[in-house]
Motif scaffolding. Structure first.
Motif, PDB file in Angstrom:
ATOM      1  N   ARG A  86       0.837  -1.217   0.000  1.00 34.61           N
ATOM      2  CA  ARG A  86       0.000   0.000   0.000  1.00 34.61           C
ATOM      3  C   ARG A  86       0.862   1.254   0.000  1.00 34.61           C
ATOM      4  N   GLY A  87       2.144   1.100  -0.214  1.00 28.98           N
ATOM      5  CA  GLY A  87       3.038   2.263  -0.208  1.00 28.98           C
ATOM      6  C   GLY A  87       3.044   2.965  -1.558  1.00 28.98           C
ATOM      7  N   GLU A  88       3.918   3.957  -1.668  1.00 34.63           N
ATOM      8  CA  GLU A  88       4.010   4.766  -2.876  1.00 34.63           C
ATOM      9  C   GLU A  88       4.727   4.004  -3.992  1.00 34.63           C
ATOM     10  N   ARG A  90       5.839   0.795  -5.046  1.00 33.21           N
ATOM     11  CA  ARG A  90       5.606  -0.607  -4.715  1.00 33.21           C
ATOM     12  C   ARG A  90       6.672  -1.533  -5.289  1.00 33.21           C
ATOM     13  N   PRO A  91       7.083  -2.573  -4.544  1.00 29.14           N
ATOM     14  CA  PRO A  91       6.761  -2.771  -3.123  1.00 29.14           C
ATOM     15  C   PRO A  91       7.678  -1.925  -2.252  1.00 29.14           C
ATOM     16  N   CYS A  92       7.095  -1.231  -1.274  1.00 29.97           N
ATOM     17  CA  CYS A  92       7.865  -0.244  -0.512  1.00 29.97           C
ATOM     18  C   CYS A  92       8.741  -0.894   0.554  1.00 29.97           C
ATOM     19  N   GLY A  93       8.318  -2.055   1.063  1.00 32.17           N
ATOM     20  CA  GLY A  93       9.103  -2.730   2.099  1.00 32.17           C
ATOM     21  C   GLY A  93       8.799  -2.192   3.484  1.00 32.17           C
ATOM     22  N   ASP A  94       7.942  -1.186   3.559  1.00 33.37           N
ATOM     23  CA  ASP A  94       7.751  -0.462   4.802  1.00 33.37           C
ATOM     24  C   ASP A  94       6.318  -0.493   5.331  1.00 33.37           C
ATOM     25  N   CYS A  95       5.352  -0.632   4.423  1.00 34.49           N
ATOM     26  CA  CYS A  95       3.954  -0.596   4.869  1.00 34.49           C
ATOM     27  C   CYS A  95       3.638  -1.873   5.656  1.00 34.49           C
TER      28      CYS A  95
HETATM   29 ZN   LIG Z   1       4.632  -1.794   0.951  1.00 37.09          ZN
END
Ligand SMILES: [Zn+2]
Length: 340
Positions: A65-67, A69-74
């Motif tokens: 769901r991050g900016e 993708r894949p952000c690794g953080d959400c």
């Molecule tokens: Zn993510």
């Protein structure tokens, strides 16, 4: 070589980076952006080339769901990375056949709505290990796709799967990575020394997963040297000694496969050296010793050994008696009593 602690999770688990296979990742991202997420995907390619890494990366991408993708953080990415995402089911290869009960349990899970994102993703690693009844059961799911389900199978060779399964999947065939890419990744991401990176990139034949495993394997270098010594010893041995060797060596089939694979790479190198090919040999660190053998051999016995080793490896996959299989190889080895 220096022993290193290697973080195997980098290849085994979900991460935000993937080395190589950009075309496959780009294709999958494009399909998703165009609203055409493939519902059944089959990723093929040699063992340890990165099939399940690509699959896991795509699963993470779908849930992110991050900016960027894949952000690794959400939250979704973090759950994927820790292996706890409720919408993602991975049936890893545990060396056992994949059974119909496992497919039925999976099908039940996939019939439920996703808990967190838009998709439920199932990753079935090395699907060639599925029993016929399990494969037939899965076919049902592939024939009646649900828009919220993404099935990803991996297999070394699509020819080992039911044709009806392959025809229902979008097939992505991964190719070996260039040596330089493996060399860089080993140094920059897995902190290999220059010497380790050079040797393993050469030996890996484009399979990063193989190189990373070898790097993590404390005894790899020692074992490889021992197997080369064994081969040199065998070249000097007569029939009875070779038979005794075969009996001893065929007890551990996994080790035997590793040995024959190494020997195959050695005989291929010998062929290159014998024919004065400009192609770089794989076992570069043994160049002098191999040169020494190549110079006393003709092309045809080398070619015959290569064919015999390939046949032996195929036979081992087909569960042909390991000792008899190995005896055929060893009895036909050339005899060089004065070697070394
Ligand atoms: Zn993510």
């Amino acid at each position: 070589m220096v022993k290193l602690t290697v973080n195997m999770d980098d290849t085994q688990n979900f991460g935000i980076h993937i080395v190589g296979h950009e075309w496959a990742i780009d294709l999958l991202k494009r399909q998703e952006k165009n609203g055409r997420v493939p519902q059944s995907l089959l990723i093929t390619g040699p063992p340890n080339i990165g099939k399940s890494s690509v699959a896991r990366f795509f699963a993470q991408y779908l849930g992110c769901r991050g900016e960027n993708r894949p952000c690794g953080d959400c939250l979704s990415c973090r759950k994927v990375i820790s292996g706890n995402h409720p919408d993602i089911r991975v049936l890893d290869d545990d060396g056992e056949p994949l059974k119909i009960d496992q497919i039925r349990a999976l099908q039940h899970e996939l019939s439920l709505s996703p808990l967190e994102g838009r998709y439920r993703v199932a990753l079935l690693c090395n699907f060639e290990r599925a029993t016929t009844s399990a494969a037939n059961a899965l076919l049902k799911t592939l024939e009646e796709p649900t828009s919220s389900v993404v099935m990803i199978l991996t297999a070394s060779n699509p020819g080992d799967l039911l044709a009806t399964i392959v025809s229902r999947c979008q097939v992505l065939t991964l190719r070996p990575l260039p040596d330089a890419e493996i060399y860089d990744a080993l140094q920059n991401r897995w902190q290999a020394t220059l010497e380790q990176a050079e040797l393993l990139a050469q030996l890996a034949a484009g399979r990063l997963g193989w190189a990373v495993r070898a790097l993590a394997d404390e005894n790899f270098v020692e074992r490889r040297a021992q197997r080369f010594d064994d081969l040199l010893d065998l070249l000097r041995m007569h029939r009875a000694e070779r038979l005794a060797f075969a009996q001893e060596m065929s007890r551990d089939v996994a080790a035997l496969k590793e040995t024959l694979t190494l020997w195959l790479s050695i005989w291929r190198d010998l062929l290159l050296l014998q024919s004065d090919s400009q192609t770089k040999i794989v076992n570069l660190d043994w160049q002098d010793a191999l040169q020494n053998i190549a110079h006393r051999s003709d092309v045809s016995p080398i070619k015959e050994m290569i064919i015999r080793l390939i046949t032996a490896l195929v036979n081992l996959e087909r569960n042909v008696n390991p000792r008899l299989n190995l005896e055929v190889v060893l009895l036909k080895l050339p005899l060089y009593t004065d070697i070394r």
